[in-house]
Design an enzyme around this catalytic site. Sequence first.
Site, PDB file in Angstrom:
ATOM      1  N   ASP A  60       0.821  -1.212   0.000  1.00 29.13           N
ATOM      2  CA  ASP A  60       0.000   0.000   0.000  1.00 29.13           C
ATOM      3  C   ASP A  60       0.852   1.258   0.000  1.00 29.13           C
ATOM      4  OD1 ASP A  60       0.803  -0.677   2.642  1.00 29.13           O
ATOM      5  OD2 ASP A  60      -0.696   0.690   3.465  1.00 29.13           O
ATOM      6  N   GLU A 109       0.150  -1.220   5.721  1.00 28.67           N
ATOM      7  CA  GLU A 109       1.227  -0.743   6.590  1.00 28.67           C
ATOM      8  C   GLU A 109       1.093   0.737   6.889  1.00 28.67           C
ATOM      9  OE1 GLU A 109       5.266   0.983   7.436  1.00 28.67           O
ATOM     10  OE2 GLU A 109       3.852   1.407   5.820  1.00 28.67           O
TER      11      GLU A 109
END
Length: 383
Positions: A130, A196
């Site tokens: 991400d 994350e």
Amino acid sequence: MRKALKFVCALLSLLIALLVVSCIRTFLLTVSRSAAPTPCHRNESQGYITSEDAWPRFKKALQFRTVSNAPHVYNRKDLQEFVTFLLQSYPQVFQSPHVRRDIINEYSLLISVSGKNRSLTPYLLAAHLDVVPVVQEEWTHDGFGAEEEDDGSMVYARGAIDDKSNVIAQLEALSFLISKGIQPQRGFFLAFGHDEEVGGHDGAARIAEELWKRGIHDLDFVLDEGLTVLKDLFQGLPNNIAGIGVTEKGSLHLNLSVHSEGGHSSMPPKQTSIGILSAALAKLEANQHDIIFDEMTHNFVESISLDMPFPLNVVTSNLWLFKPLVARALAKGVSESMVRTTTAVTMFQGGLKPNVIPPTAWAVINHRIHPKQTIAEVSETLK
């Protein structure tokens, strides 16, 4: 008068003696330093990735809008497409008998590589799929366009550094090893979480649960994103610094809020909630956390001191004398985060209408906590 003159002479003699000792010590350290290691030779056939497809694959990876906005809020469609892209782009990896792949919690990827020696404790390489959102107005290029410089030296896209570069690099390296028929002695894991940027609760935490269920309770080491190559970290240092991360700062978000009487702007109080909060934030920014010059920073400065030009090398190689001076120098610019808990006001909100006294105002302060401090200590300083 004579006493004062004697004191000045004694003081000058002491300073000269200290400088002479420092210079002699720097000279002895310089002549006794170990020889630089022999540069590695590129081995095009056995140890160098020559795939012409690696760069296009990396650029394609950057075009997936795998944005995380908040805990449990992320771009599921692009994450799914990105995972599918990775599985299809590295057939040698995912068809190898030594590799097991698991999709964890729909979008995270855990790749297990078995080693020849099962008695060796495995290690783990971590990265994440991400990225944070793009405010396109702040960019000179399309945030997900993966546009290159004309000479091919640079590519612009969210995730180029943080952290799709590591995802693709690890998969390219693993694919290369498998193509050479190489199975490592020690097994390892590639762990790619999908959230994350917003805490990793749905990705990394679930990967950890999966490893625990498999009986993997110990790892030889974990290598995460790592540090960037820093240029001009110290004035006069001729070389770039490739830092090795040996510890990690913690992250703490604290919310400050003010509640006061509302009303009409035609009859304002001496301070509105926004004014009160603004004054507090100004105090906070003007009073940063204390400098912490610990043993890690000490070792780091000493390790690069002999590459510094004269007279800076005398200062940095004699921290027993010049530590306060070096600490203050580090507390400026890009190196500041090395020596203190950082404070950043990242969010601020207050007000309903232009002519209404705001009853509430709030702000979020982000602290990156130095390893020598605790959450309790940082919170107490804030209060």
